[in-house]
Write a protein that holds these residues in place. Sequence first.
Motif, PDB file in Angstrom:
ATOM      1  N   GLU A  79       9.145 -23.061  30.326  1.00  9.35           N
ATOM      2  CA  GLU A  79       7.892 -22.372  30.635  1.00  9.35           C
ATOM      3  C   GLU A  79       8.138 -21.180  31.560  1.00  9.35           C
ATOM      4  O   GLU A  79       7.557 -20.109  31.369  1.00  9.35           O
ATOM      5  CB  GLU A  79       6.893 -23.344  31.267  1.00  9.35           C
ATOM      6  CG  GLU A  79       5.532 -22.764  31.513  1.00  9.35           C
ATOM      7  CD  GLU A  79       4.718 -22.485  30.258  1.00  9.35           C
ATOM      8  OE1 GLU A  79       3.585 -22.001  30.403  1.00  9.35           O
ATOM      9  OE2 GLU A  79       5.194 -22.732  29.138  1.00  9.35           O
ATOM     10  N   GLU A 111       1.166 -26.073  35.993  1.00  6.62           N
ATOM     11  CA  GLU A 111       1.917 -26.691  34.904  1.00  6.62           C
ATOM     12  C   GLU A 111       2.968 -27.643  35.461  1.00  6.62           C
ATOM     13  O   GLU A 111       3.795 -27.249  36.282  1.00  6.62           O
ATOM     14  CB  GLU A 111       2.600 -25.615  34.051  1.00  6.62           C
ATOM     15  CG  GLU A 111       1.653 -24.665  33.362  1.00  6.62           C
ATOM     16  CD  GLU A 111       0.971 -25.264  32.143  1.00  6.62           C
ATOM     17  OE1 GLU A 111       1.456 -26.283  31.620  1.00  6.62           O
ATOM     18  OE2 GLU A 111      -0.063 -24.713  31.720  1.00  6.62           O
ATOM     19  N   THR A 142       3.510 -29.190  30.624  1.00  6.37           N
ATOM     20  CA  THR A 142       4.320 -28.378  29.728  1.00  6.37           C
ATOM     21  C   THR A 142       5.567 -29.180  29.369  1.00  6.37           C
ATOM     22  O   THR A 142       6.074 -29.928  30.210  1.00  6.37           O
ATOM     23  CB  THR A 142       4.678 -27.031  30.386  1.00  6.37           C
ATOM     24  OG1 THR A 142       5.348 -26.207  29.435  1.00  6.37           O
ATOM     25  CG2 THR A 142       5.539 -27.193  31.624  1.00  6.37           C
TER      26      THR A 142
END
Length: 140
Positions: A126, A97, A120
């Motif tokens: 996250e 990510e 993300t």
Amino acid sequence: MKSLLRGALAALMLVSFALAAAPAFARDKVVYHINDAEHQALAGLRNVRNQLDTVPDTDIVVVAHAQGVDFLMESYKDAATVGPLVSALHARGVKFEVCEITLKQRNLKKEQFVLDADFTPSGVVELTRLQQKGYAYIKP
């Protein structure tokens, strides 16, 4: 006495059914935090590989932000070293990510990143979200 025995037997049966239905162990979940590609990426990727070699069904997410996103860029200076490792780990189910705030701040485009990278909205958010979902936090 019989009712006490029946009650104990019923309780024992309920516990037995609950234990039989429960999984033997929970699946391991880990998030690796990379914010400095030069000093953390290769070591972190090797740690991920070692973890999967030991516990193959581990759910792993690598979250990169700030200078940590560099190792997922096609133009990364050590792409010949980390690129095959990223691809191999992605093939084993590892998610990578990249923080979109970092992209905006550094004026980067999604097209500059390897195909194995996902994005993300916020790397820090996250990391927080995954830890709240029970992911262990590792900072290589």
